[in-house]
Structure formats: C-alpha cells, structure tokens
Design an enzyme around this catalytic site. Structure first.
Site, mmCIF file in Angstrom:
data_model
loop_
_atom_site.group_PDB
_atom_site.id
_atom_site.type_symbol
_atom_site.label_atom_id
_atom_site.label_comp_id
_atom_site.label_asym_id
_atom_site.label_seq_id
_atom_site.Cartn_x
_atom_site.Cartn_y
_atom_site.Cartn_z
ATOM 1 N N SER A 127 42.956 26.844 35.239
ATOM 2 C CA SER A 127 42.296 27.758 35.712
ATOM 3 C C SER A 127 40.739 27.194 36.157
ATOM 4 C CB SER A 127 41.749 28.800 34.655
ATOM 5 O OG SER A 127 40.818 29.610 35.089
ATOM 6 N N TYR A 152 39.981 31.665 25.650
ATOM 7 C CA TYR A 152 40.904 31.719 26.629
ATOM 8 C C TYR A 152 40.959 30.673 27.428
ATOM 9 C CZ TYR A 152 42.342 32.450 31.447
ATOM 10 O OH TYR A 152 42.914 31.971 32.779
ATOM 11 N N LYS A 156 42.770 26.638 28.195
ATOM 12 C CA LYS A 156 43.206 26.002 29.237
ATOM 13 C C LYS A 156 43.054 24.381 29.272
ATOM 14 C CE LYS A 156 45.007 29.568 31.375
ATOM 15 N NZ LYS A 156 46.450 29.559 31.704
HETATM 16 C C1 WQD Z 1 35.262 38.805 39.014
HETATM 17 C C2 WQD Z 1 34.076 39.239 39.231
HETATM 18 C C3 WQD Z 1 32.817 40.095 37.485
HETATM 19 C C4 WQD Z 1 35.489 43.669 36.855
HETATM 20 C C5 WQD Z 1 38.723 35.617 35.113
HETATM 21 C C6 WQD Z 1 39.104 34.282 34.416
HETATM 22 C C7 WQD Z 1 39.952 33.521 35.188
HETATM 23 C C8 WQD Z 1 41.269 34.177 35.684
HETATM 24 C C9 WQD Z 1 40.777 35.526 36.374
HETATM 25 C C10 WQD Z 1 42.795 35.294 34.453
HETATM 26 C C11 WQD Z 1 33.006 39.008 38.400
HETATM 27 C C12 WQD Z 1 33.130 41.306 38.426
HETATM 28 C C13 WQD Z 1 34.873 42.456 37.416
HETATM 29 C C14 WQD Z 1 34.653 44.792 37.287
HETATM 30 C C15 WQD Z 1 32.965 43.611 38.176
HETATM 31 N N1 WQD Z 1 42.076 34.412 34.615
HETATM 32 N N2 WQD Z 1 33.635 42.429 38.271
HETATM 33 N N3 WQD Z 1 33.376 44.906 37.769
HETATM 34 O O1 WQD Z 1 35.816 36.861 35.274
HETATM 35 O O2 WQD Z 1 35.985 35.626 37.803
HETATM 36 O O3 WQD Z 1 37.884 35.182 36.108
HETATM 37 O O4 WQD Z 1 39.810 36.326 35.430
HETATM 38 O O5 WQD Z 1 43.529 35.794 35.071
HETATM 39 O O6 WQD Z 1 40.611 32.286 34.559
HETATM 40 O O7 WQD Z 1 37.941 33.604 33.993
HETATM 41 O O8 WQD Z 1 37.804 37.372 37.338
HETATM 42 O O9 WQD Z 1 38.124 39.627 38.322
HETATM 43 O O10 WQD Z 1 37.088 39.517 36.230
HETATM 44 O O11 WQD Z 1 35.600 39.281 37.566
HETATM 45 O O12 WQD Z 1 31.630 43.622 38.760
HETATM 46 O O13 WQD Z 1 34.978 45.939 36.662
HETATM 47 O O14 WQD Z 1 34.057 40.663 39.522
HETATM 48 O O15 WQD Z 1 31.504 40.306 36.956
HETATM 49 O O16 WQD Z 1 31.660 38.823 38.850
HETATM 50 P P1 WQD Z 1 36.692 36.299 36.692
HETATM 51 P P2 WQD Z 1 37.215 39.065 37.235
#
Ligand code: WQD
Length: 354
Positions: A127, A152, A156
């Site tokens: 990741s 998590y 990785k």
């Molecule tokens: C993306 C953006 C949130 C939800 C993580 C892991 C990665 C991979 C994908 C697992 C961020 C914003 C999110 C919400 C929001 N692993 N957001 N409101 O955190 O970049 O990556 O998930 O599958 O390894 O690190 O992904 O989709 O959670 O967030 O504003 O309700 O969307 O703050 O900026 P992330 P995400």
C-alpha cells in the site's frame, strides 16, 4: 499446462476483481478465503462474469499453517497473490495485536509453504500508506518509507521486508519447481496500491464494506442511495488547491490488470531482480471535493455532504509516479474517474436491487 495462481483473500473486493482478470488471461485460479470480511456475493459474481462455475474455492484461514500446507500439497501453485489481511486503519489502532497476529502470521505461513513446496512466485498486496506524509510528490518506489501511522500500515511495511528477506534467503535453494516437496526459491513483487475504488462494469462485483464504511467512495455511494444520511468531508483547511485531501484514486479493474501483468512478469522470467516493488496508481491527484463533484456530475445527482474536522492520521496528499510500472509491467491505468464513479454507483444500485 495452464499456470495456476492461488489468490488468498480472493473472495474480497480486490481479490475478486483480480480473480476475474486472471481467469480472463487464461490462468487457473484457486481462491482461498476465511470469509471473515466478506460473503460469497463477489465469488458468485466472479463465476457469472467469467462463465466459469468450477473455480476451486477453499474456505480456510491463512493463519492456520496446517491448512496452508495442505493447500500447497493439494495444488501445484505457480504463483500466489496474497490479499488475506485485515485492512481497517482505525480498527488496527484499537486492536494492534489482532492486526499483527493476523496480517503477519498469514503471510509467514504462505511464504513458508511457498518455499517448502518447491518454491513459488509471491505477489504481495502492499500500500502507498508506507510512504506516509510527504511533500515530495509524486512518490516513486525510491521515495523513503515513513514510520507507519497505524499498525495496519506497519504490517504492510513489515510484510514487504519479510518478503524481501525470504527472497534473499531462498536464492541459495534449488531452482523453483512448484509442486515438489523440497525447498525452492521464492521470488517476490510488492505492489503498492494507492486508493482502489469502483466496481466491475458488470455491476456483479464491487466493494462490500461491513458496517459503516471507512473509505470515501463506498460512503459516498451509500449516502447517495440513502443508507447514510450525510457524507462528512474530513477537513477543508488543508494546504491543497480546494482545502481537501488529495489522493491517487485507481480504478479497481485497472488495479486488477496490474496484478495480471505482474504475475506474467514473474512466470515469464522477466523480473530484473528477485524482489521488485511497483507503485500502482494513476499519477493523477484528485481531491475529496473534486471526487464528490465528479460523482454528482457523472451520475446526475446531488450528494448530501458537509465539511467536518480533519480525521486523525490522514495525510494531506499523496499520488504516484507510475512510470516504473508503466514501463516494466507494460501496464497503465486507463479508466477515467468519471467511468469509475459511474461503475461504483451502478454497483450500489445493484446491491439495493435497483
Ligand atoms: C480518502 C480521503 C479522507 C471517508 C486508506 C488506507 C489505504 C487503503 C485505502 C485499505 C481522505 C476522506 C474518507 C469519509 C472523507 N487501505 N474521507 N470522508 O485513508 O486515503 O487510505 O484506505 O483499503 O492503505 O490508508 O482512504 O478512502 O479512507 O480516505 O472525507 O467519510 O477521503 O479524509 O482524505 P485513505 P479513505
């Protein structure tokens, strides 16, 4: 004889899309999954999409070393793609032992069985989270890994290092001859995904988060379908063009095809090193607000959202330099964010029976 690929965690979101593309590319596939984070919806969808009813499915836990060994004794496995892991960032902070136990034990069992059953090619689902917070963007495979901000993310990084060390240690073993009962060489590729999103264009497989989604796109589609009241955009005061975080959102089918390209590289003997790392992204930063606006536009709807405080642990921005994967894997992300978001919405409507 067709080469056979074991897909651990193959009934899950990414695993099911990869299974489709592997079968379409002519590989035999064995799916192993303990069903702890999914049901059989996607596996049934894989059979419908590929028209292949007889895909071997082994319900098992990769933390059970006897079960993993039995699997490698039952099938000649030419390559493994290892997805079986827990992946909720927030949950990993609350339950580190559960995450280290599950994510490390499962991978160690796979690697040990790969080595002792004649050697094997191992593709690890890593990741972009390993890069952490950086302002040197885009990131390349040479960009330094930052100390993980969650157990998590740390699993990785640790699994990348385990794979690297096992590849090095088995270089002195006999040449790879999968299906034999002696130690053989293990070769490895780690694919560092950015943000996988979307669903198969058939709307027969897609993301099936359990409970309240952590990730952005399933929360968006569940809000649009009425399962969630309102999307909270976590922070609009970041130092980015529109104040919201930027990510490299990669279409799930593009991501799946990168796995087929990486398996082909391994099985066709095209690796330049015995352990290789590739960024799998589009190279295009997209902000949360841009993604929300694109979702509304392509699906012709208004989304109920509000701005909320920042989410702890979020990085401001990250996106890939995918040049190495483009060149060495002969792979490039091709689907537009609009097509991806249209597919995500079609999948959500399929789940709702609409
Ligand atoms: C993306 C953006 C949130 C939800 C993580 C892991 C990665 C991979 C994908 C697992 C961020 C914003 C999110 C919400 C929001 N692993 N957001 N409101 O955190 O970049 O990556 O998930 O599958 O390894 O690190 O992904 O989709 O959670 O967030 O504003 O309700 O969307 O703050 O900026 P992330 P995400």
């Amino acid at each position: 004889m067709a080469k056979r690929v074991l897909v651990s965690g193959g009934a899950g979101y990414i695993g099911s899309h990869v299974t489709v593309e592997l079968i379409n590319a002519g590989y035999e596939v064995v799916v192993a999954d303990n069903m702890s984070n999914c049901d059989l919806t996607c596996f049934e969808g894989v059979k419908k999409i590929t028209g292949k009813e007889d895909i071997p499915f082994e319900k098992m836990d990769c933390c059970d070393d006897a079960a993993v060994n039995a699997l490698f004794s039952k099938y000649r496995i030419d390559a493994v793609i290892h997805f079986a892991a827990f992946k909720a960032v927030g949950e990993s902070v609350a339950e580190p032992i559960k995450y280290y136990r599950n994510n490390l034990d499962s991978f160690l069992n796979i690697l040990e069985a790969a080595k002792t059953h004649g050697g094997c090619n191992v593709l690890f689902s890593s990741s972009a989270t390993v890069y952490g917070e950086t302002d040197r963007l885009p990131v390349t495979e040479q960009s330094p890994r930052q100390p993980a901000t969650s157990p998590y993310g740390n699993t990785k990084q640790i699994c990348e290092d385990i794979l690297r060390d096992v590849v090095k240690a088995t270089a002195s073993c006999d040449a790879m001859e999968p299906g034999t009962d002696r130690n053989g060489t293990v070769k490895g590729i780690a694919l560092r995904y950015f943000n996988p999103i979307g669903a198969h264009p058939s709307a027969l497989i897609g993301e099936l988060p359990r409970g309240v989604p952590n990730n952005l796109v399933p929360f968006i589609t569940q809000t649009a379908i009425g399962k969630r009241e309102c999307l909270s955009i976590f922070g609009n005061d970041y130092p980015t063009p529109d104040g919201t975080c930027q990510r490299d959102y990669i279409d799930i089918v593009d991501l799946a095809k990168a796995h087929v390209a990486a398996v082909g590289r391994m099985l066709d003997g095209k690796m330049k090193e015995s352990y290789e790392i590739f960024n799998v992204g589009t190279g295009r930063p997209v902000s949360v607000l841009e993604l929300v606006n694109a979702f509304e536009k392509v699906n012709n709807l208004k989304l109920n959202y509000k701005f909320a405080p920042r989410r702890p642990g979020d990085v401001t921005a990250i996106w890939a330099d995918p040049t190495l994967a483009n060149r060495e894997l002969g792979w490039k992300a091709g689907r537009s964010i609009e097509d991806t978001l249209a597919a995500a919405w079609a999948w959500e409507k399929h789940l709702a029976g609409k």
